[in-house]
Design a protein around this motif. Sequence first.
Motif, short mmCIF file in Angstrom:
data_model
loop_
_atom_site.label_atom_id
_atom_site.label_comp_id
_atom_site.label_asym_id
_atom_site.label_seq_id
_atom_site.Cartn_x
_atom_site.Cartn_y
_atom_site.Cartn_z
N LEU A 67 50.09 38.68 52.45
CA LEU A 67 48.91 38.31 53.24
C LEU A 67 47.66 38.46 52.37
CD1 LEU A 67 48.29 37.57 56.26
CD2 LEU A 67 47.65 39.97 56.55
N PHE A 68 46.78 37.47 52.41
CA PHE A 68 45.52 37.52 51.68
C PHE A 68 44.42 38.04 52.59
CE2 PHE A 68 47.85 34.93 48.79
CZ PHE A 68 47.19 34.98 47.57
N ILE A 69 43.69 39.06 52.12
CA ILE A 69 42.55 39.58 52.85
C ILE A 69 41.38 39.76 51.88
CG2 ILE A 69 44.04 40.76 54.53
CD1 ILE A 69 43.25 43.42 53.19
N ASP A 70 40.18 40.01 52.43
CA ASP A 70 38.99 40.19 51.61
C ASP A 70 38.98 41.58 50.98
OD1 ASP A 70 38.00 37.64 52.17
OD2 ASP A 70 37.03 38.33 54.02
N GLY B 41 34.48 43.28 45.95
CA GLY B 41 34.38 43.08 44.52
C GLY B 41 35.41 42.14 43.92
N TYR B 42 36.41 41.74 44.72
CA TYR B 42 37.48 40.90 44.18
C TYR B 42 37.73 39.63 44.99
CZ TYR B 42 38.78 44.77 41.09
OH TYR B 42 38.78 45.76 40.13
N GLY B 43 37.04 39.46 46.09
CA GLY B 43 37.27 38.28 46.92
C GLY B 43 38.60 38.36 47.65
N SER B 44 39.19 37.22 47.92
CA SER B 44 40.45 37.16 48.66
C SER B 44 41.61 37.50 47.72
CB SER B 44 40.64 35.76 49.25
OG SER B 44 41.86 35.67 49.97
N GLN B 45 42.42 38.50 48.11
CA GLN B 45 43.54 38.95 47.29
C GLN B 45 44.74 39.25 48.17
OE1 GLN B 45 43.53 39.15 43.96
NE2 GLN B 45 41.34 38.67 43.68
N ARG B 46 45.94 39.13 47.56
CA ARG B 46 47.14 39.54 48.29
C ARG B 46 47.09 41.04 48.55
NH1 ARG B 46 52.61 38.51 45.92
NH2 ARG B 46 51.56 38.83 43.94
N ILE B 47 47.51 41.43 49.73
CA ILE B 47 47.37 42.82 50.14
C ILE B 47 48.18 43.77 49.26
CG2 ILE B 47 49.24 42.88 51.86
CD1 ILE B 47 47.15 44.30 53.73
N ASN B 48 49.30 43.29 48.70
CA ASN B 48 50.12 44.18 47.89
C ASN B 48 49.61 44.32 46.45
OD1 ASN B 48 50.97 41.63 46.96
ND2 ASN B 48 53.01 42.39 46.50
N THR B 49 48.48 43.66 46.12
CA THR B 49 47.89 43.83 44.80
C THR B 49 46.67 44.74 44.83
OG1 THR B 49 46.41 41.91 44.99
CG2 THR B 49 48.64 41.51 44.17
N ILE B 50 46.20 45.12 46.01
CA ILE B 50 44.94 45.84 46.12
C ILE B 50 45.01 47.21 45.48
CG2 ILE B 50 43.19 46.73 47.71
CD1 ILE B 50 44.05 44.57 49.69
N ASN B 51 46.12 47.92 45.69
CA ASN B 51 46.26 49.25 45.10
C ASN B 51 46.17 49.18 43.58
OD1 ASN B 51 47.13 52.21 45.29
ND2 ASN B 51 48.75 51.34 44.01
N VAL B 52 46.83 48.18 42.98
CA VAL B 52 46.79 48.02 41.52
C VAL B 52 45.38 47.71 41.05
CG1 VAL B 52 47.63 46.64 39.59
CG2 VAL B 52 49.20 47.28 41.43
N LEU B 53 44.67 46.84 41.77
CA LEU B 53 43.29 46.51 41.39
C LEU B 53 42.42 47.77 41.42
CD1 LEU B 53 42.81 43.18 43.38
CD2 LEU B 53 43.07 43.42 40.90
N GLY C 116 43.06 53.37 43.86
CA GLY C 116 43.82 52.38 44.62
C GLY C 116 43.75 52.57 46.12
N PRO C 117 44.07 53.76 46.62
CA PRO C 117 44.01 53.97 48.07
C PRO C 117 42.61 53.74 48.66
CG PRO C 117 45.29 55.70 47.04
CD PRO C 117 44.65 54.92 45.93
N GLU C 118 41.57 54.12 47.92
CA GLU C 118 40.21 53.93 48.43
C GLU C 118 39.89 52.46 48.57
OE1 GLU C 118 38.23 56.20 49.68
OE2 GLU C 118 39.90 57.58 49.31
N LEU C 119 40.33 51.64 47.60
CA LEU C 119 40.07 50.21 47.69
C LEU C 119 40.87 49.59 48.84
CD1 LEU C 119 38.55 47.83 46.50
CD2 LEU C 119 40.48 47.44 44.95
N VAL C 120 42.09 50.07 49.06
CA VAL C 120 42.88 49.59 50.20
C VAL C 120 42.16 49.90 51.51
CG1 VAL C 120 45.03 49.85 51.48
CG2 VAL C 120 45.09 49.72 48.98
N LYS C 121 41.67 51.13 51.65
CA LYS C 121 40.98 51.53 52.88
C LYS C 121 39.73 50.68 53.11
CE LYS C 121 40.81 56.05 52.08
NZ LYS C 121 40.58 57.50 52.36
N ARG C 122 38.97 50.46 52.05
CA ARG C 122 37.75 49.66 52.18
C ARG C 122 38.08 48.21 52.53
NH1 ARG C 122 35.35 50.21 46.61
NH2 ARG C 122 33.86 48.64 47.39
#
Length: 218
Positions: A14-17, A20-32, A41-47
């Motif tokens: 699933l792509f979400i906002d 700082g990175y725009g629309s991204q797949r949800i399973n890549t957010i932790n890595v970003l 990673g967890p903080e960016l997921v929460k935000r």
Amino acid sequence: TRLGAALVSFPRDLFIDVPGYGSQRINTINVLGEMDGRGQGPELVKRSIGLSFGVQPTHYVRLDFRAFERLIDAVGGVTIEVERLIVDPSYPTDDFGTTTVRFEPGRQHMDGARALIYSRTRYADDDYQRAGRQQQVLNAFARKLVNPIYWPAVIAVLVDAVDTDIGPLDVFTLAPGLLFNIGNLDQLVIDRDYIRPGPSGAVPDYDRLRPWFEQHFR
């Protein structure tokens, strides 16, 4: 007053906002997030969840497959009602190969290794069915936590193998809502009924999801 608890599963593609990175797949957010700094990673997921769904998570639990197995084994395994025959001829192995796994329909007890396979397998159906199985395992695990005899072993695994910002005082705050609702959690799998096509891939159908999130997390 009844203490509420709810469980929602997001499909990995699933792509979400993402701030700082725009629309991204949800399973890549932790890595970003980890690329920004170790432990971010967890903080960016929460935000990202807060930005996209209007609900700001306050805590996180991050664990690998081995920690998952250890948590299930810490409560003596879990009992699962397998709803239908599952045969996956392409389940990944530790040596980067594949093997065939099979689950017969019916009620069965699973140790950590077996519960992990049940939670991960997807080639017999799809990611949405897999999310439902994962919720089954989480519910079965939570039911075992009603018995305090398992608490020392579970806490030992949490301290040793799980990354979380939940502290001892938080446990006393969060536990009543979970334990009070064992077996009666309001659950949602975000499946095809709650997504729509987007520029890069599947995106949430926010109009359909908003009422559920407002009811359960506001």
